[in-house]
Every structure is written in C-alpha cells, then in structure tokens.
Design an enzyme around this catalytic site. Structure first.
Site, PDB file in Angstrom:
ATOM      1  N   GLY A  56       0.612  -1.200   0.035  1.00 55.87           N
ATOM      2  CA  GLY A  56      -0.095  -0.141  -0.014  1.00 55.87           C
ATOM      3  C   GLY A  56       0.836   1.359  -0.150  1.00 55.87           C
ATOM      4  O   GLY A  56       0.494   2.338  -0.630  1.00 55.87           O
ATOM      5  N   ASP A  77      10.667  -7.255  -1.338  1.00 48.10           N
ATOM      6  CA  ASP A  77       9.229  -7.811  -1.181  1.00 48.10           C
ATOM      7  C   ASP A  77       9.541  -9.471  -1.267  1.00 48.10           C
ATOM      8  O   ASP A  77      10.287  -9.825  -2.069  1.00 48.10           O
ATOM      9  CB  ASP A  77       8.135  -7.350  -1.771  1.00 48.10           C
ATOM     10  CG  ASP A  77       7.028  -7.041  -1.116  1.00 48.10           C
ATOM     11  OD1 ASP A  77       6.455  -8.338  -0.379  1.00 48.10           O
ATOM     12  OD2 ASP A  77       5.986  -6.121  -1.240  1.00 48.10           O
ATOM     13  N   ASN A  85      -5.187  -7.079  -2.343  1.00 43.14           N
ATOM     14  CA  ASN A  85      -4.243  -6.159  -2.325  1.00 43.14           C
ATOM     15  C   ASN A  85      -4.870  -4.841  -3.320  1.00 43.14           C
ATOM     16  O   ASN A  85      -4.382  -3.777  -3.476  1.00 43.14           O
ATOM     17  CB  ASN A  85      -3.149  -6.678  -3.037  1.00 43.14           C
ATOM     18  CG  ASN A  85      -2.381  -7.551  -2.249  1.00 43.14           C
ATOM     19  OD1 ASN A  85      -1.517  -8.362  -2.706  1.00 43.14           O
ATOM     20  ND2 ASN A  85      -2.501  -7.564  -0.843  1.00 43.14           N
ATOM     21  N   LEU A  86      -5.705  -5.238  -4.342  1.00 43.20           N
ATOM     22  CA  LEU A  86      -5.928  -4.545  -5.450  1.00 43.20           C
ATOM     23  C   LEU A  86      -6.801  -3.233  -5.075  1.00 43.20           C
ATOM     24  O   LEU A  86      -6.924  -2.404  -5.612  1.00 43.20           O
ATOM     25  CB  LEU A  86      -6.845  -5.360  -6.574  1.00 43.20           C
ATOM     26  CG  LEU A  86      -5.958  -6.344  -7.225  1.00 43.20           C
ATOM     27  CD1 LEU A  86      -6.952  -7.040  -8.216  1.00 43.20           C
ATOM     28  CD2 LEU A  86      -4.891  -5.876  -7.489  1.00 43.20           C
ATOM     29  N   ARG A  88      -5.970  -1.038  -2.661  1.00 41.19           N
ATOM     30  CA  ARG A  88      -5.398   0.170  -2.577  1.00 41.19           C
ATOM     31  C   ARG A  88      -3.810  -0.261  -3.131  1.00 41.19           C
ATOM     32  O   ARG A  88      -3.067   0.961  -3.219  1.00 41.19           O
ATOM     33  CB  ARG A  88      -4.954   0.165  -0.809  1.00 41.19           C
ATOM     34  CG  ARG A  88      -4.442  -1.145  -0.214  1.00 41.19           C
ATOM     35  CD  ARG A  88      -4.609  -1.259   0.982  1.00 41.19           C
ATOM     36  NE  ARG A  88      -3.810  -2.245   1.645  1.00 41.19           N
ATOM     37  CZ  ARG A  88      -4.418  -3.681   1.556  1.00 41.19           C
ATOM     38  NH1 ARG A  88      -5.275  -3.893   0.738  1.00 41.19           N
ATOM     39  NH2 ARG A  88      -3.600  -4.655   1.762  1.00 41.19           N
ATOM     40  N   LYS A 101       4.963  -9.925  -6.232  1.00 42.40           N
ATOM     41  CA  LYS A 101       4.828  -8.418  -6.284  1.00 42.40           C
ATOM     42  C   LYS A 101       5.880  -7.677  -6.867  1.00 42.40           C
ATOM     43  O   LYS A 101       5.814  -6.739  -7.712  1.00 42.40           O
ATOM     44  CB  LYS A 101       4.735  -7.940  -5.126  1.00 42.40           C
ATOM     45  CG  LYS A 101       3.295  -8.212  -4.203  1.00 42.40           C
ATOM     46  CD  LYS A 101       3.344  -7.723  -3.129  1.00 42.40           C
ATOM     47  CE  LYS A 101       1.644  -7.575  -2.456  1.00 42.40           C
ATOM     48  NZ  LYS A 101       1.441  -6.992  -1.296  1.00 42.40           N
ATOM     49  N   ASP A 145       4.418  -3.227   7.487  1.00 40.73           N
ATOM     50  CA  ASP A 145       3.260  -3.288   7.912  1.00 40.73           C
ATOM     51  C   ASP A 145       3.214  -3.990   9.283  1.00 40.73           C
ATOM     52  O   ASP A 145       2.350  -4.390   9.620  1.00 40.73           O
ATOM     53  CB  ASP A 145       2.052  -3.868   7.155  1.00 40.73           C
ATOM     54  CG  ASP A 145       2.074  -5.261   6.856  1.00 40.73           C
ATOM     55  OD1 ASP A 145       3.462  -5.527   6.964  1.00 40.73           O
ATOM     56  OD2 ASP A 145       1.286  -5.895   5.929  1.00 40.73           O
ATOM     57  N   ASN A 146       4.700  -4.346   9.764  1.00 41.31           N
ATOM     58  CA  ASN A 146       4.432  -5.118  11.070  1.00 41.31           C
ATOM     59  C   ASN A 146       5.764  -4.574  11.818  1.00 41.31           C
ATOM     60  O   ASN A 146       6.631  -3.938  11.283  1.00 41.31           O
ATOM     61  CB  ASN A 146       4.798  -6.730  10.583  1.00 41.31           C
ATOM     62  CG  ASN A 146       6.064  -6.814   9.862  1.00 41.31           C
ATOM     63  OD1 ASN A 146       7.189  -6.994  10.553  1.00 41.31           O
ATOM     64  ND2 ASN A 146       6.028  -6.858   8.531  1.00 41.31           N
ATOM     65  N   CYS A 203      -3.530  -4.444   9.104  1.00 45.86           N
ATOM     66  CA  CYS A 203      -4.432  -4.197   8.187  1.00 45.86           C
ATOM     67  C   CYS A 203      -5.344  -5.062   7.765  1.00 45.86           C
ATOM     68  O   CYS A 203      -6.442  -5.170   7.451  1.00 45.86           O
ATOM     69  CB  CYS A 203      -3.723  -3.440   6.789  1.00 45.86           C
ATOM     70  SG  CYS A 203      -3.312  -1.668   7.413  1.00 45.86           S
ATOM     71  N   CYS A 354     -15.168 -18.383  13.665  1.00 42.55           N
ATOM     72  CA  CYS A 354     -15.144 -17.142  13.562  1.00 42.55           C
ATOM     73  C   CYS A 354     -14.265 -16.965  12.107  1.00 42.55           C
ATOM     74  O   CYS A 354     -14.765 -17.838  11.006  1.00 42.55           O
ATOM     75  CB  CYS A 354     -13.970 -16.577  14.400  1.00 42.55           C
ATOM     76  SG  CYS A 354     -12.320 -16.746  14.443  1.00 42.55           S
TER      77      CYS A 354
END
Ligand SMILES: [Zn+2]
Length: 396
Positions: A56, A77, A85-86, A88, A101, A145-146, A203, A354
């Site tokens: 993102g 990556d 993913n698309l 954003r 990617k 993102d981590n 996310c 869940c």
C-alpha cells in the site's frame, strides 16, 4: 559515504553525467523550477532509494519516485499479488494477481520510466541481510506493515547512518516522519518498546480505507525527494498524524531520547538483534499461540451436519462480518460472550467459529472455563470452510 543525502553533494557538473534530450523533456516540469533545476534533477538521477515493501505505501512511493526520476530504486518484497491487495496497492492490476509483487512492480515502474535502474530483492528483510541490502542506498523508505520489520529497518538505518522515511497506516489513520537523520530522533526514541503482540491489529485484521496508503505513501515520497534535493524542511523531529475521517493533519514534536538504546549517548544496541523475539512474535505477525482447545475440522462438521446431528453453530464474529458471509450460525461477537452466556445451552453440542479460528478459540476457552463441556472450535474458521467444504462461501 555521507549520510546527508543531497545536502553535501558536490555541484552536479563535477561528477554527474548530463541528462539526455528525452530526459530533459520528461523532467521539464522539474527543470523549470529553480528549486529543482538541472542540478536538482541530476541529484535525483544519482540518488539511490530502497523501498521496503511494495504494498500500500510502496505503491505511491514506487510510482512517484520512478516518475520523478530517482535514478536507482531498490525494492524488497517476498509476497505475491492477492485480490485483496487491489483495493489500495495501485501498482498492480487484476491481471497481476498471483504474480510475485516484485516482478509486477518492476514491470510497472519500468514502463513508467525506462530511464531508471530498478533492483529487486525477493526476500524477507532479516537481521542477516538488512545491512548488506541497505548499505547500497542513500535513503530507505519504510513501507512495512509489521513491528519486527519496522524496528529492524530503524536499527539498520541508525547503524548505517541512513535516513529512514517512515509511514504507517491503520483503518482511517496514518502517520509519517523522517527518522535516523543526523541529530534527529529515531523510531525507538518515539516507541522504545513494541506494543504487546496482538494488541495492534494489522491491516489484514482491522482493515484500511482505500486511499489512505496513497496519501501517507505520497507524503513519504515527497519527503524522500526533499531529502535528495536538500530543499525545504524535512519531517525530522516531527511526527505527522493524519485522520482521514476528520480530514485533519496534526503534528507532534519529537525529541531525540538521550536514553535511546540505539541512537542515544549510551547506546546498548550496536548490532541487529532478533526482532521477532523483541516484538514477542514468532515469525511474521504470527498470532500468540492460542491455548489448545478441542477442535473440529470443517469436513468433520459437514459430515455431522449431513448426518443430521443436533449441533449449535456459534458465530463469534462481528455483525458486519456476518453480512459478508455466514454459516447460518447464532451470532454473538466475541466481546459480548461474557454478558450473553445465558443465551447458550450447555447441554447442546456447540461448534464455535470466526473468520480464521483465532477468536473462536478464545470463545471456546472462555466457555470451557464457564462450564461448557460439549464445545469445539471450528479449525481454520470460515476461511477453511470455504476452502474445504463450500467454495461458494466467499473469503474475505
Ligand atoms: Zn533513537
């Protein structure tokens, strides 16, 4: 190598090659600005920027830095493009789903600007490889993102003396800053300790509004250009906070922490550490291992339902998730179970589920402590049900 990227470079004509006719045309809107001009454009052409992550935040970073003529981009990556993913990650299009990617991003950025060099590192950034990869570059833009990778990028940048252009996003909110600049604070000055594992959802767990990474990633791209050009006031010592719902930017002043273990006077961290351990996670965002509870696989559940067994399906997700798809179960969100436990009949056999099986494991754990004995967790949740039993149930 100087870490003051673009600030202490010799004048362009001393070392840089000139721009080609095509490049002059391509970068014309930069060249006519006195703040950029030929000298600035040559600085961009000579600059080397590493993007950690092509998701993102990496999308606007890659697209804008390539378009602006940053001469060498490194991309790190190891993921493949996914349908989710698309929404954003605008580097990719629908035909890229399933591709690595890096391959898709390199192709897209090369089409955008064939004049630049793009190096790819198809690997997870680790304590073993980070210094070698980062060493090659002037500036690092962190689009991870981590937490383990974020601390790793921070520490590697401080150790190497490279600026770290930071951004992070969650749901409707984002933040950005420039860390690791000489004299400025680092990520650890702001957050000395990572949050307890599982406290801050990713996310993938909490969601993110589509345009948000575009805004924060574009801010990172702009800060990167400013650092290269040596123009303006970088986000050093400032944390920019953005709330998309309120459409408000706020700013916090950040000070260098003299006690900071990596950039302070008495630094205690002098080499890269084990970041998964530091952040209390096993591997990439691994969930805290749930206490073992009795489980039922989707196939077992299907067989028992087909047999006509009397099973009570308990769905512990949120109502908006129930609207996406459901197994016809009885909905009590995990957080409401303690006060709604009286709605459940402990004499019946209960299968809780869940999305992935994590929250329902907590529910089963709680209910067992409350005296429920005939209760199982649906292994892998509704995702596994979709995979193994009924593919018409959408995954999300
Ligand atoms: Zn620090």
């Amino acid at each position: 190598m100087s870490s003051k990227v673009g600030v202490s470079r010799p004048p362009a004509e001393a070392s840089a090659p000139a721009l080609s006719k095509e490049e002059i045309l391509r970068y014309s809107r930069h060249l006519i600005m006195p703040e950029v001009g030929m000298e600035g454009q040559l600085k961009l052409k000579q600059a080397k920027v590493l993007l950690v992550g092509t998701g993102g935040l990496g999308a606007p970073l890659g697209l804008y830095l390539a378009a602006a003529g940053v001469g060498r981009l490194g991309l790190v990556d190891f993921d493949t493009v996914d349908f989710t993913n698309l929404q954003r990650q605008v580097t990719f299009d629908s035909s890229d789903v399933g591709r690595p990617k890096l391959e898709a991003a390199k192709e897209r950025l090369s089409l955008l600007n064939p004049e630049i060099r793009i190096d790819t590192y198809e690997t997870r950034l680790t304590s073993e490889n980070a210094l070698d990869i980062l060493r090659e570059y002037d500036i690092v833009a962190d689009g991870t993102d981590n937490f383990p990778t974020r601390y790793l990028v921070n520490d590697a940048c401080v150790l190497l003396g490279k600026p770290n252009v930071y951004g992070s996003i969650f749901r409707f909110e984002g933040q950005a800053s420039v860390f690791g600049h000489p004299g400025g604070p680092c990520y650890r000055c702001l957050y000395p300790e990572p949050p307890p594992p599982g406290l801050v959802p990713s996310c993938a767990e909490g969601g993110v509004l589509g345009v948000l990474p575009g805004i924060i990633g574009a801010i990172q791209a702009m800060e990167t250009l400013k650092l290269i050009l040596g123009k303006g006031e970088p986000l050093v010592g400032r944390l920019l906070l953005f709330n998309a719902l309120a459409m408000r930017f706020r700013e916090l002043k950040l000070r260098k922490n003299p006690e900071c273990p990596i950039c302070g006077e008495k630094r205690t961290i002098t080499s890269l550490i084990d970041y998964a351990e530091f952040c209390g996670v096993r591997g990439e965002e691994a969930p805290v291992p749930a206490t073992t509870v009795p489980e039922m696989t989707p196939r077992e559940l299907k067989a028992r339902l087909d047999r006509g067994d009397d099973l009570f399906i308990l769905d512990v997700r949120e109502p908006h998730e129930f609207q996406i798809c459901n197994l016809g179960g009885y909905l009590i969100p995990l957080g409401e179970i303690p006060k709604r436990v009286n709605e459940l009949d402990s004499s019946r056999e209960i299968v809780a589920h869940c999305r992935s099986g994590k929250r329902s494991a907590e529910a089963v754990e709680f209910l067992r402590k409350a005296g429920f004995r005939k209760i199982w967790n649906l292994k892998g949740g509704i995702l596994a049900w979709s995979e193994e039993v009924d593919s018409s149930v959408p995954k999300y």
